[in-house]
Scaffold this motif. Structure first.
Motif, PDB file in Angstrom:
ATOM      1  N   GLY A  54      25.772 -21.337  11.732  1.00  0.00           N
ATOM      2  CA  GLY A  54      26.389 -20.595  10.557  1.00  0.00           C
ATOM      3  C   GLY A  54      26.477 -19.100  11.120  1.00  0.00           C
ATOM      4  N   TYR A  55      25.651 -18.844  11.895  1.00  0.00           N
ATOM      5  CA  TYR A  55      25.600 -17.358  12.426  1.00  0.00           C
ATOM      6  C   TYR A  55      26.824 -16.900  13.253  1.00  0.00           C
ATOM      7  N   SER A  56      27.294 -17.750  13.942  1.00  0.00           N
ATOM      8  CA  SER A  56      28.519 -17.432  15.134  1.00  0.00           C
ATOM      9  C   SER A  56      29.791 -17.975  14.382  1.00  0.00           C
ATOM     10  N   THR A  57      30.841 -17.150  14.532  1.00  0.00           N
ATOM     11  CA  THR A  57      32.214 -17.454  14.049  1.00  0.00           C
ATOM     12  C   THR A  57      33.136 -16.754  15.143  1.00  0.00           C
ATOM     13  N   HIS A  58      34.225 -17.360  15.047  1.00  0.00           N
ATOM     14  CA  HIS A  58      35.465 -16.978  15.928  1.00  0.00           C
ATOM     15  C   HIS A  58      36.600 -17.457  15.480  1.00  0.00           C
ATOM     16  N   TYR A  59      37.558 -16.601  15.641  1.00  0.00           N
ATOM     17  CA  TYR A  59      38.944 -16.909  15.014  1.00  0.00           C
ATOM     18  C   TYR A  59      40.077 -16.555  16.060  1.00  0.00           C
ATOM     19  N   THR A  60      41.122 -17.273  15.653  1.00  0.00           N
ATOM     20  CA  THR A  60      42.523 -16.796  16.406  1.00  0.00           C
ATOM     21  C   THR A  60      42.960 -15.554  16.116  1.00  0.00           C
ATOM     22  N   ASP A  61      43.367 -14.820  17.134  1.00  0.00           N
ATOM     23  CA  ASP A  61      43.778 -13.348  16.882  1.00  0.00           C
ATOM     24  C   ASP A  61      44.687 -13.208  15.653  1.00  0.00           C
ATOM     25  N   SER A  62      45.387 -14.140  15.436  1.00  0.00           N
ATOM     26  CA  SER A  62      46.490 -13.931  14.428  1.00  0.00           C
ATOM     27  C   SER A  62      46.086 -13.980  12.881  1.00  0.00           C
ATOM     28  N   VAL A  63      44.860 -14.513  12.789  1.00  0.00           N
ATOM     29  CA  VAL A  63      44.094 -14.528  11.573  1.00  0.00           C
ATOM     30  C   VAL A  63      42.871 -13.413  11.245  1.00  0.00           C
ATOM     31  N   LYS A  64      42.588 -12.883  12.518  1.00  0.00           N
ATOM     32  CA  LYS A  64      41.276 -11.934  12.439  1.00  0.00           C
ATOM     33  C   LYS A  64      41.610 -11.055  11.251  1.00  0.00           C
ATOM     34  N   GLY A  65      40.311 -10.776  10.402  1.00  0.00           N
ATOM     35  CA  GLY A  65      40.473  -9.835   9.480  1.00  0.00           C
ATOM     36  C   GLY A  65      41.080 -10.331   7.907  1.00  0.00           C
ATOM     37  N   ARG A  66      41.778 -11.669   8.284  1.00  0.00           N
ATOM     38  CA  ARG A  66      42.420 -11.945   6.988  1.00  0.00           C
ATOM     39  C   ARG A  66      41.607 -13.620   6.513  1.00  0.00           C
ATOM     40  N   PHE A  67      41.136 -14.353   7.546  1.00  0.00           N
ATOM     41  CA  PHE A  67      40.462 -15.504   7.217  1.00  0.00           C
ATOM     42  C   PHE A  67      38.759 -15.348   7.415  1.00  0.00           C
ATOM     43  N   THR A  68      38.362 -16.218   6.716  1.00  0.00           N
ATOM     44  CA  THR A  68      36.808 -16.102   6.841  1.00  0.00           C
ATOM     45  C   THR A  68      36.444 -17.862   6.636  1.00  0.00           C
ATOM     46  N   ILE A  69      35.740 -18.047   7.657  1.00  0.00           N
ATOM     47  CA  ILE A  69      35.222 -19.415   7.662  1.00  0.00           C
ATOM     48  C   ILE A  69      33.622 -19.569   7.507  1.00  0.00           C
ATOM     49  N   SER A  70      32.923 -20.466   6.602  1.00  0.00           N
ATOM     50  CA  SER A  70      31.546 -20.482   6.113  1.00  0.00           C
ATOM     51  C   SER A  70      31.259 -21.775   5.770  1.00  0.00           C
ATOM     52  N   ARG A  71      30.003 -22.181   5.629  1.00  0.00           N
ATOM     53  CA  ARG A  71      29.417 -23.255   5.366  1.00  0.00           C
ATOM     54  C   ARG A  71      28.470 -23.105   4.211  1.00  0.00           C
ATOM     55  N   ASP A  72      28.308 -24.188   3.628  1.00  0.00           N
ATOM     56  CA  ASP A  72      26.944 -24.473   2.555  1.00  0.00           C
ATOM     57  C   ASP A  72      26.685 -25.706   3.048  1.00  0.00           C
ATOM     58  N   ASN A  73      25.369 -25.682   3.576  1.00  0.00           N
ATOM     59  CA  ASN A  73      24.740 -27.082   4.198  1.00  0.00           C
ATOM     60  C   ASN A  73      24.257 -27.780   2.965  1.00  0.00           C
ATOM     61  N   ALA A  74      24.017 -27.262   1.898  1.00  0.00           N
ATOM     62  CA  ALA A  74      23.506 -27.807   0.645  1.00  0.00           C
ATOM     63  C   ALA A  74      24.751 -28.684  -0.045  1.00  0.00           C
ATOM     64  N   LYS A  75      25.697 -28.275   0.210  1.00  0.00           N
ATOM     65  CA  LYS A  75      26.833 -28.707  -0.379  1.00  0.00           C
ATOM     66  C   LYS A  75      27.843 -29.786   0.605  1.00  0.00           C
ATOM     67  N   ASN A  76      27.384 -29.860   1.910  1.00  0.00           N
ATOM     68  CA  ASN A  76      27.871 -30.447   3.082  1.00  0.00           C
ATOM     69  C   ASN A  76      29.516 -29.970   3.053  1.00  0.00           C
ATOM     70  N   THR A  77      29.540 -28.799   2.659  1.00  0.00           N
ATOM     71  CA  THR A  77      31.108 -28.255   2.963  1.00  0.00           C
ATOM     72  C   THR A  77      31.393 -27.164   3.907  1.00  0.00           C
ATOM     73  N   VAL A  78      32.329 -27.185   4.546  1.00  0.00           N
ATOM     74  CA  VAL A  78      32.815 -25.839   5.194  1.00  0.00           C
ATOM     75  C   VAL A  78      34.062 -25.328   4.265  1.00  0.00           C
ATOM     76  N   TYR A  79      34.329 -23.977   4.397  1.00  0.00           N
ATOM     77  CA  TYR A  79      35.414 -23.316   3.646  1.00  0.00           C
ATOM     78  C   TYR A  79      36.095 -22.568   4.819  1.00  0.00           C
TER      79      TYR A  79
END
Length: 123
Positions: A54-79
């Motif tokens: 969960g420490y490393s993220t990467h985005y395509t250029d067109s969404v950088k600064g607008r989209f954020t990916i994250s995860r909650d392992n306790a809920k088995n969910t990625v956002y």
């Protein structure tokens, strides 16, 4: 492993949506996770990826600064938090899990895929 994506919808340009992808049937914390999208008539493209830790993220250029990916392992969910949406963000969004690679950006390196959720951004 099953992935269930949700959270899509219709929003005006400049608005926000949060996509969720719930995983079941496996060990979620051992998966790298990614989001891809496919617009009509176009190929599926990479949007964002998140390492197992969960420490490393990467985005395509067109969404950088607008989209954020994250995860909650306790809920088995990625956002995928999507802000300042643009009409060109309109697509079906897919979540994916990789058990073989950490932090892959290539669709072929993902093993499991969700069913997709439609995001439509009106101008």
């Amino acid at each position: 492993v099953q992935l269930q994506a949700s959270g899509g919808g219709v929003v005006q340009a400049g608005g926000s949506l949060r996509l969720s992808c719930a995983a079941s049937g496996g060990t979620f914390r051992g998966y790298s996770m990614g989001w891809f999208r496919q617009a009509p008539g176009l190929e599926r493209e990479f949007v964002a990826r998140l390492s197992r830790s969960g420490y490393s993220t990467h985005y395509t250029d067109s969404v950088k600064g607008r989209f954020t990916i994250s995860r909650d392992n306790a809920k088995n969910t990625v956002y995928l938090q999507m802000n300042s949406l643009k009409p060109e963000d309109t697509a079906v969004y897919f979540c994916a899990a990789s058990t073989r690679y950490d932090y892959p950006a290539v669709a072929a390196q993902y093993d499991y895929w969700g069913q997709g959720t439609q995001v439509t951004v009106s101008s």
